[in-house]
Design a protein around this motif. Structure first.
Motif, PDB file in Angstrom:
ATOM      1  N   UNK A 151       0.822  -1.316  -0.109  1.00 34.82           N
ATOM      2  CA  UNK A 151       0.029   0.135   0.003  1.00 34.82           C
ATOM      3  C   UNK A 151       0.924   1.062  -0.044  1.00 34.82           C
ATOM      4  N   UNK A 152       0.494   2.010  -0.906  1.00 33.94           N
ATOM      5  CA  UNK A 152       1.322   3.498  -1.119  1.00 33.94           C
ATOM      6  C   UNK A 152       0.839   4.391   0.017  1.00 33.94           C
ATOM      7  N   UNK A 153       1.939   5.045   0.866  1.00 32.52           N
ATOM      8  CA  UNK A 153       1.319   5.730   1.958  1.00 32.52           C
ATOM      9  C   UNK A 153       0.709   7.083   1.245  1.00 32.52           C
ATOM     10  N   UNK A 154      -0.338   7.713   1.998  1.00 35.11           N
ATOM     11  CA  UNK A 154      -0.974   8.758   1.533  1.00 35.11           C
ATOM     12  C   UNK A 154      -0.108  10.112   1.726  1.00 35.11           C
ATOM     13  N   UNK A 155      -0.492  11.305   1.011  1.00 41.91           N
ATOM     14  CA  UNK A 155       0.105  12.490   1.081  1.00 41.91           C
ATOM     15  C   UNK A 155       0.251  12.981   2.649  1.00 41.91           C
ATOM     16  N   UNK A 156      -0.846  12.925   3.154  1.00 45.48           N
ATOM     17  CA  UNK A 156      -0.951  13.370   4.557  1.00 45.48           C
ATOM     18  C   UNK A 156      -0.193  12.443   5.598  1.00 45.48           C
ATOM     19  N   UNK A 157       0.053  11.266   5.183  1.00 47.87           N
ATOM     20  CA  UNK A 157       0.754  10.325   5.837  1.00 47.87           C
ATOM     21  C   UNK A 157       2.158  10.492   5.659  1.00 47.87           C
ATOM     22  N   UNK A 158       2.595  10.722   4.564  1.00 51.28           N
ATOM     23  CA  UNK A 158       4.042  11.104   4.347  1.00 51.28           C
ATOM     24  C   UNK A 158       4.491  12.502   5.150  1.00 51.28           C
ATOM     25  N   UNK A 159       3.588  13.136   4.904  1.00 43.74           N
ATOM     26  CA  UNK A 159       3.794  14.816   5.536  1.00 43.74           C
ATOM     27  C   UNK A 159       3.992  14.498   7.098  1.00 43.74           C
ATOM     28  N   UNK A 160       3.022  13.712   7.597  1.00 43.15           N
ATOM     29  CA  UNK A 160       3.127  13.442   9.086  1.00 43.15           C
ATOM     30  C   UNK A 160       4.148  12.704   9.544  1.00 43.15           C
ATOM     31  N   UNK A 161       4.836  11.716   8.585  1.00 43.27           N
ATOM     32  CA  UNK A 161       6.218  11.105   8.937  1.00 43.27           C
ATOM     33  C   UNK A 161       7.271  12.073   8.948  1.00 43.27           C
ATOM     34  N   UNK A 162       7.088  12.882   8.103  1.00 41.01           N
ATOM     35  CA  UNK A 162       8.457  13.965   7.808  1.00 41.01           C
ATOM     36  C   UNK A 162       8.400  14.697   9.016  1.00 41.01           C
ATOM     37  N   UNK A 163       7.091  15.308   9.310  1.00 43.05           N
ATOM     38  CA  UNK A 163       7.030  16.087  10.523  1.00 43.05           C
ATOM     39  C   UNK A 163       7.291  15.567  11.724  1.00 43.05           C
ATOM     40  N   UNK A 164       6.964  14.515  11.978  1.00 42.37           N
ATOM     41  CA  UNK A 164       7.496  13.744  13.279  1.00 42.37           C
ATOM     42  C   UNK A 164       8.774  13.214  13.282  1.00 42.37           C
TER      43      UNK A 164
END
Length: 165
Positions: A1-14
């Protein structure tokens, strides 16, 4: 499953938040005072956390671009600091070599405890693991976080204000 845009942004921020927490942990729990270049490397991570909040709240394409740029700046600072630590090039006069903050002080000033300010040298490795310093690890982690921001950008904008009529 490809991560969503929001999930990628959340991972980067966290990821940036984790790096800052580690830096503060080494400083306040581990007793490793940061040098001037170490402090410079923290600012892009703080900015990336704010950009994450903004990107998740309002969407758009420019905030992931800005987050990626912040991480590239942090990576550049980490690489610069690594070069200073390894004596590949000179660092800022305020925290490297024999001069720095001590150069303008008289002998009496140097012995006055009231004027004592800790000087942490930027060209001295305070901690390393597997031959890499904290600055080197910050550069590598920042490049990985920049890749997350770029992947989020490729997912397209999340327009929070679009009418789905």
């Amino acid at each position: 499953m490809i991560p969503s845009r929001d999930r990628l942004i959340g991972l980067a921020g966290f990821g940036s938040a984790a790096i800052l927490l580690a830096a503060f942990g080494y400083q306040y729990l581990g007793g490793l005072a940061p040098c001037e270049l170490c402090l410079w490397q923290r600012w892009p991570h703080a900015g990336a956390i704010l950009l994450m909040v903004g990107a998740l709240a309002i969407g758009g394409r420019m905030l992931p671009v800005a987050g990626g740029m912040a991480m590239l700046i942090s990576a550049g600072l980490g690489l610069y600091h690594t070069g200073v630590e390894r004596h590949w090039w000179a660092g800022p006069d305020s925290c490297t070599g024999d001069a720095g903050r001590l150069s303008g002080l008289s002998g009496a000033d140097l012995l006055n405890p009231a004027l004592a300010e800790p000087v942490v040298m930027c060209d001295v490795v305070a901690w390393q693991f597997l031959g890499l310093s904290m600055a080197s690890y910050n550069a590598l982690a920042s490049l990985a976080l920049a890749a997350l921001w770029a992947a989020a950008l490729m997912r397209g904008p999340a327009d929070r204000w679009a009418w789905n009529g």
